[in-house]
Scaffold this motif. Structure first.
Motif, PDB file in Angstrom:
ATOM      1  N   PHE A  84      44.044  39.490  33.060  1.00 21.18           N
ATOM      2  CA  PHE A  84      44.999  39.610  31.969  1.00 21.18           C
ATOM      3  C   PHE A  84      45.542  38.253  31.540  1.00 21.18           C
ATOM      4  O   PHE A  84      45.664  37.335  32.357  1.00 21.18           O
ATOM      5  N   GLN A  85      45.924  38.149  30.268  1.00 20.40           N
ATOM      6  CA  GLN A  85      46.606  36.950  29.801  1.00 20.40           C
ATOM      7  C   GLN A  85      47.945  36.793  30.510  1.00 20.40           C
ATOM      8  O   GLN A  85      48.353  35.698  30.871  1.00 20.40           O
ATOM      9  N   TYR A  86      48.630  37.918  30.705  1.00 17.60           N
ATOM     10  CA  TYR A  86      49.961  37.890  31.298  1.00 17.60           C
ATOM     11  C   TYR A  86      50.018  38.900  32.447  1.00 17.60           C
ATOM     12  O   TYR A  86      50.476  40.036  32.267  1.00 17.60           O
ATOM     13  N   PRO A  87      49.581  38.499  33.645  1.00 14.73           N
ATOM     14  CA  PRO A  87      49.558  39.415  34.795  1.00 14.73           C
ATOM     15  C   PRO A  87      50.965  39.916  35.133  1.00 14.73           C
ATOM     16  O   PRO A  87      51.945  39.170  35.056  1.00 14.73           O
ATOM     17  N   VAL A  88      51.060  41.186  35.519  1.00 13.40           N
ATOM     18  CA  VAL A  88      52.359  41.784  35.817  1.00 13.40           C
ATOM     19  C   VAL A  88      52.795  41.453  37.236  1.00 13.40           C
ATOM     20  O   VAL A  88      51.971  41.224  38.130  1.00 13.40           O
ATOM     21  N   GLU A  89      54.108  41.432  37.430  1.00 23.36           N
ATOM     22  CA  GLU A  89      54.678  41.234  38.756  1.00 23.36           C
ATOM     23  C   GLU A  89      54.909  42.593  39.418  1.00 23.36           C
ATOM     24  O   GLU A  89      55.337  43.545  38.764  1.00 23.36           O
ATOM     25  N   ILE A  90      54.620  42.673  40.723  1.00 21.59           N
ATOM     26  CA  ILE A  90      54.874  43.904  41.479  1.00 21.59           C
ATOM     27  C   ILE A  90      55.689  43.527  42.718  1.00 21.59           C
ATOM     28  O   ILE A  90      55.127  43.239  43.786  1.00 21.59           O
ATOM     29  N   PRO A  91      57.008  43.501  42.600  1.00 25.68           N
ATOM     30  CA  PRO A  91      57.854  43.138  43.738  1.00 25.68           C
ATOM     31  C   PRO A  91      57.662  44.099  44.911  1.00 25.68           C
ATOM     32  O   PRO A  91      57.504  45.312  44.724  1.00 25.68           O
ATOM     33  N   GLY A  92      57.660  43.550  46.111  1.00 22.86           N
ATOM     34  CA  GLY A  92      57.571  44.374  47.311  1.00 22.86           C
ATOM     35  C   GLY A  92      56.169  44.737  47.735  1.00 22.86           C
ATOM     36  O   GLY A  92      55.969  45.322  48.804  1.00 22.86           O
ATOM     37  N   VAL A  93      55.173  44.411  46.918  1.00 21.53           N
ATOM     38  CA  VAL A  93      53.774  44.689  47.274  1.00 21.53           C
ATOM     39  C   VAL A  93      53.067  43.356  47.444  1.00 21.53           C
ATOM     40  O   VAL A  93      52.935  42.593  46.483  1.00 21.53           O
ATOM     41  N   SER A  94      52.627  43.072  48.652  1.00 21.87           N
ATOM     42  CA  SER A  94      51.993  41.778  48.906  1.00 21.87           C
ATOM     43  C   SER A  94      50.610  41.726  48.274  1.00 21.87           C
ATOM     44  O   SER A  94      49.985  42.759  48.006  1.00 21.87           O
ATOM     45  N   VAL A  95      50.143  40.499  48.056  1.00 21.42           N
ATOM     46  CA  VAL A  95      48.787  40.301  47.529  1.00 21.42           C
ATOM     47  C   VAL A  95      47.772  41.000  48.431  1.00 21.42           C
ATOM     48  O   VAL A  95      46.871  41.698  47.955  1.00 21.42           O
ATOM     49  N   THR A  96      47.926  40.835  49.740  1.00 20.57           N
ATOM     50  CA  THR A  96      46.986  41.434  50.694  1.00 20.57           C
ATOM     51  C   THR A  96      46.997  42.953  50.608  1.00 20.57           C
ATOM     52  O   THR A  96      45.937  43.593  50.532  1.00 20.57           O
ATOM     53  N   ASN A  97      48.184  43.563  50.603  1.00 25.76           N
ATOM     54  CA  ASN A  97      48.253  45.029  50.552  1.00 25.76           C
ATOM     55  C   ASN A  97      47.741  45.580  49.227  1.00 25.76           C
ATOM     56  O   ASN A  97      47.116  46.653  49.185  1.00 25.76           O
ATOM     57  N   PHE A  98      47.984  44.851  48.155  1.00 23.19           N
ATOM     58  CA  PHE A  98      47.459  45.266  46.852  1.00 23.19           C
ATOM     59  C   PHE A  98      45.933  45.300  46.890  1.00 23.19           C
ATOM     60  O   PHE A  98      45.303  46.254  46.422  1.00 23.19           O
ATOM     61  N   MET A  99      45.336  44.267  47.483  1.00 20.22           N
ATOM     62  CA  MET A  99      43.873  44.203  47.539  1.00 20.22           C
ATOM     63  C   MET A  99      43.299  45.273  48.456  1.00 20.22           C
ATOM     64  O   MET A  99      42.255  45.864  48.160  1.00 20.22           O
ATOM     65  N   LYS A 100      43.953  45.540  49.577  1.00 21.93           N
ATOM     66  CA  LYS A 100      43.499  46.609  50.469  1.00 21.93           C
ATOM     67  C   LYS A 100      43.439  47.939  49.726  1.00 21.93           C
ATOM     68  O   LYS A 100      42.456  48.682  49.820  1.00 21.93           O
TER      69      LYS A 100
END
Length: 250
Positions: A84-100
């Protein structure tokens, strides 16, 4: 791999894409260039299946399969990745857990079991090392407080983890300084292979100094009006876009 035939698309009854024809084969990098409002991001959104856009004519197919009725998540599971041009923020969800979660949802869609935790950890470490990402970065909340360069690097990390067939990078150079641009481009180049394809959408030739395209296409007023090699991007940089108004569709 990707076959677009006479694609017309609208939003709120306003036609934006007016007959796009494009073929992208595995192993190729295609650049889509054009002025603001020409339809570049709309094309990316339509390929990815964003529902606010209505396809009024034509088709988009991946590996011979028409994607017309496929929802965005289904297209993602089939191997379409959109940065995305403007990626959204997801507070409380880590990069690692998002990828899992993303990887296991894709596996579930293919009828596979969740990836074992040790394999997931190994994969995360391998891809982070490949892209020169500090592991502390992976424990941070997704995009929260990230700089523009960090957001774009994170998207390339997602691309590395998901290993899509088709990666669409929508103005991934937007807002990046030279160092961040090099880091992102280096990541894309490392992930290119004979089995995947990349579509790079950009205003400027500077990104194409780092991600060298096999083909450059110019989108103007909803149509591809000219195609060529990397030299076309240099010509656009020198002459701008106005001279293309009267070009015939390629």
């Amino acid at each position: 791999m990707l076959k677009i035939n006479d694609l017309h698309a609208s939003i709120e009854d306003k036609e934006i894409l007016k007959g796009i024809n494009l073929s992208v084969n595995a192993g190729e990098v295609h650049a889509i260039m054009g002025p603001n409002g020409s339809g570049k991001s709309t094309l990316a959104s339509v390929i990815a299946g964003k529902e606010e856009f209505e396809v009024t004519k034509g088709s988009v197919a991946l590996d011979g399969e028409n994607l017309e009725d496929a929802a965005p998540e289904e297209r993602a599971h089939k191997g379409v990745f959109l940065s995305f041009q403007y990626p959204v923020e997801i507070p409380g969800v880590s990069v690692t857990n998002f990828m899992k979660t993303a990887i296991n949802e894709s596996r579930k869609a293919r009828g596979e079991a969740d990836m074992p935790a040790n394999e997931m950890l190994k994969l995360i470490r391998e891809k982070a090392e490949l892209l020169e990402i500090d592991r502390k970065f992976l424990s941070r909340s997704l995009n929260e407080g990230f700089s523009g360069g960090e957001k774009k690097r994170n998207e390339i990390f997602q691309m590395a983890m998901l290993e899509p067939k088709l990666a669409i990078l929508d103005e991934t150079d937007s807002g990046l300084d030279i160092d961040a641009l090099r880091i992102v481009a280096n990541g894309v180049n490392k992930l290119k292979s004979k089995d995947n394809a990349v579509v790079v959408i950009t205003h400027y030739q500077r990104l194409l100094e780092y991600i060298v395209p096999d083909f450059v296409h110019v989108l103007y007023n909803g149509k591809i009006v000219k195609s060529g090699g990397k030299e076309l991007a240099l010509e656009l940089e020198a002459k701008g876009y106005d001279w293309l108004k009267n070009e015939a569709v390629v």
